[in-house]
Design a protein around this motif. Sequence first.
Motif, mmCIF file in Angstrom:
data_model
loop_
_atom_site.group_PDB
_atom_site.id
_atom_site.type_symbol
_atom_site.label_atom_id
_atom_site.label_comp_id
_atom_site.label_asym_id
_atom_site.label_seq_id
_atom_site.Cartn_x
_atom_site.Cartn_y
_atom_site.Cartn_z
ATOM 1 N N MET A 1 0.829 -1.189 0.000
ATOM 2 C CA MET A 1 0.000 0.000 0.000
ATOM 3 C C MET A 1 0.875 1.256 0.000
ATOM 4 O O MET A 1 0.622 2.189 -0.733
ATOM 5 C CB MET A 1 -0.937 -0.034 1.206
ATOM 6 N N VAL A 2 1.894 1.245 0.874
ATOM 7 C CA VAL A 2 2.783 2.399 0.958
ATOM 8 C C VAL A 2 3.515 2.610 -0.364
ATOM 9 O O VAL A 2 3.653 3.742 -0.835
ATOM 10 C CB VAL A 2 3.781 2.225 2.127
ATOM 11 N N ALA A 3 3.975 1.521 -0.973
ATOM 12 C CA ALA A 3 4.688 1.633 -2.246
ATOM 13 C C ALA A 3 3.781 2.188 -3.341
ATOM 14 O O ALA A 3 4.207 3.044 -4.129
ATOM 15 C CB ALA A 3 5.243 0.270 -2.646
ATOM 16 N N THR A 6 3.234 5.905 -2.692
ATOM 17 C CA THR A 6 4.465 6.648 -2.967
ATOM 18 C C THR A 6 4.729 6.753 -4.468
ATOM 19 O O THR A 6 5.065 7.827 -4.972
ATOM 20 C CB THR A 6 5.656 5.979 -2.263
ATOM 21 N N LEU A 7 4.579 5.641 -5.182
ATOM 22 C CA LEU A 7 4.823 5.663 -6.627
ATOM 23 C C LEU A 7 3.820 6.540 -7.369
ATOM 24 O O LEU A 7 4.202 7.320 -8.245
ATOM 25 C CB LEU A 7 4.805 4.246 -7.187
ATOM 26 N N ALA A 9 1.838 9.055 -6.165
ATOM 27 C CA ALA A 9 1.996 10.464 -5.804
ATOM 28 C C ALA A 9 3.303 11.005 -6.376
ATOM 29 O O ALA A 9 3.349 12.148 -6.864
ATOM 30 C CB ALA A 9 1.958 10.635 -4.291
ATOM 31 N N GLY A 10 4.362 10.217 -6.338
ATOM 32 C CA GLY A 10 5.642 10.655 -6.898
ATOM 33 C C GLY A 10 5.562 10.890 -8.397
ATOM 34 O O GLY A 10 6.132 11.859 -8.916
ATOM 35 N N ALA A 11 4.866 10.017 -9.102
ATOM 36 C CA ALA A 11 4.705 10.196 -10.548
ATOM 37 C C ALA A 11 3.897 11.454 -10.852
ATOM 38 O O ALA A 11 4.247 12.227 -11.752
ATOM 39 C CB ALA A 11 4.020 8.968 -11.148
ATOM 40 N N LEU A 12 2.842 11.684 -10.095
ATOM 41 C CA LEU A 12 2.019 12.878 -10.280
ATOM 42 C C LEU A 12 2.832 14.146 -10.029
ATOM 43 O O LEU A 12 2.801 15.089 -10.815
ATOM 44 C CB LEU A 12 0.804 12.839 -9.353
ATOM 45 N N VAL A 13 3.593 14.161 -8.964
ATOM 46 C CA VAL A 13 4.414 15.327 -8.637
ATOM 47 C C VAL A 13 5.496 15.542 -9.692
ATOM 48 O O VAL A 13 5.792 16.676 -10.072
ATOM 49 C CB VAL A 13 5.022 15.175 -7.227
ATOM 50 N N SER A 14 6.090 14.475 -10.177
ATOM 51 C CA SER A 14 7.120 14.607 -11.215
ATOM 52 C C SER A 14 6.542 15.209 -12.492
ATOM 53 O O SER A 14 7.156 16.096 -13.109
ATOM 54 C CB SER A 14 7.744 13.251 -11.515
ATOM 55 N N VAL A 15 5.373 14.763 -12.899
ATOM 56 C CA VAL A 15 4.724 15.319 -14.088
ATOM 57 C C VAL A 15 4.407 16.794 -13.864
ATOM 58 O O VAL A 15 4.628 17.632 -14.750
ATOM 59 C CB VAL A 15 3.445 14.515 -14.430
ATOM 60 N N LEU A 16 3.906 17.143 -12.678
ATOM 61 C CA LEU A 16 3.623 18.538 -12.368
ATOM 62 C C LEU A 16 4.891 19.380 -12.404
ATOM 63 O O LEU A 16 4.889 20.507 -12.913
ATOM 64 C CB LEU A 16 2.958 18.666 -11.000
ATOM 65 N N LEU A 43 -0.176 11.199 2.817
ATOM 66 C CA LEU A 43 -0.792 10.039 2.178
ATOM 67 C C LEU A 43 -0.218 8.730 2.719
ATOM 68 O O LEU A 43 -0.946 7.757 2.901
ATOM 69 C CB LEU A 43 -0.613 10.098 0.662
ATOM 70 N N VAL A 44 1.082 8.694 2.986
ATOM 71 C CA VAL A 44 1.698 7.498 3.559
ATOM 72 C C VAL A 44 1.163 7.257 4.968
ATOM 73 O O VAL A 44 0.849 6.127 5.343
ATOM 74 C CB VAL A 44 3.236 7.623 3.557
ATOM 75 N N PHE A 45 1.020 8.321 5.765
ATOM 76 C CA PHE A 45 0.445 8.166 7.109
ATOM 77 C C PHE A 45 -0.981 7.643 7.037
ATOM 78 O O PHE A 45 -1.387 6.799 7.830
ATOM 79 C CB PHE A 45 0.490 9.480 7.888
ATOM 80 N N LEU A 46 -1.760 8.128 6.075
ATOM 81 C CA LEU A 46 -3.132 7.632 5.906
ATOM 82 C C LEU A 46 -3.146 6.167 5.476
ATOM 83 O O LEU A 46 -4.005 5.397 5.903
ATOM 84 C CB LEU A 46 -3.889 8.485 4.887
#
Length: 153
Positions: A1-3, A6-7, A9-16, A43-46
């Motif tokens: 779930m964490v992975a 992370t993947l 949200a990280g992809a979304l932020v990278s595109v932004l 998001l990771v805490f959630l």
Amino acid sequence: MVAVVTLCAGALVSVLAITVAPESGAAARMLIVAAALCLCLPLVFLANAPFRARTVSVSLTYDAQAMTITVGAESRRFPLHDITDIVWRAGTEYSRIVINGRGIRCSLLAGIARPLPGLRSDVPTVSAELHRALEGAGLSVSGTKPGYRRYQR
């Protein structure tokens, strides 16, 4: 779930970062760091919250005839002669004990959630007394490395 969180949200932020600041590497890095702190970390805490909410105290006791696992107020006794396989992984954040046998299937995971106050966050190593009790019941070590033991019949 964490992975997954992370993947994604990280992809979304990278595109932004690429679309918002294509000419400035410094601005893109600042956007990535800010998003990691403000978006990804919460998001990771959630994602971990369901695991933390179900954390209970677990104890394992044994004698020459059986292992007893107590989860909260419920106890379950496993006769050693019914156990065919035990995986004992200690010393990491993915500590676990897996017990298999005739009519037995039990997996205990430690280290996913924050430990309860005053308790360990992992599984201790196999004690010499438990090792002797398991060998006395006919189980032998089939795999061993630091922090890992597997007993099989």
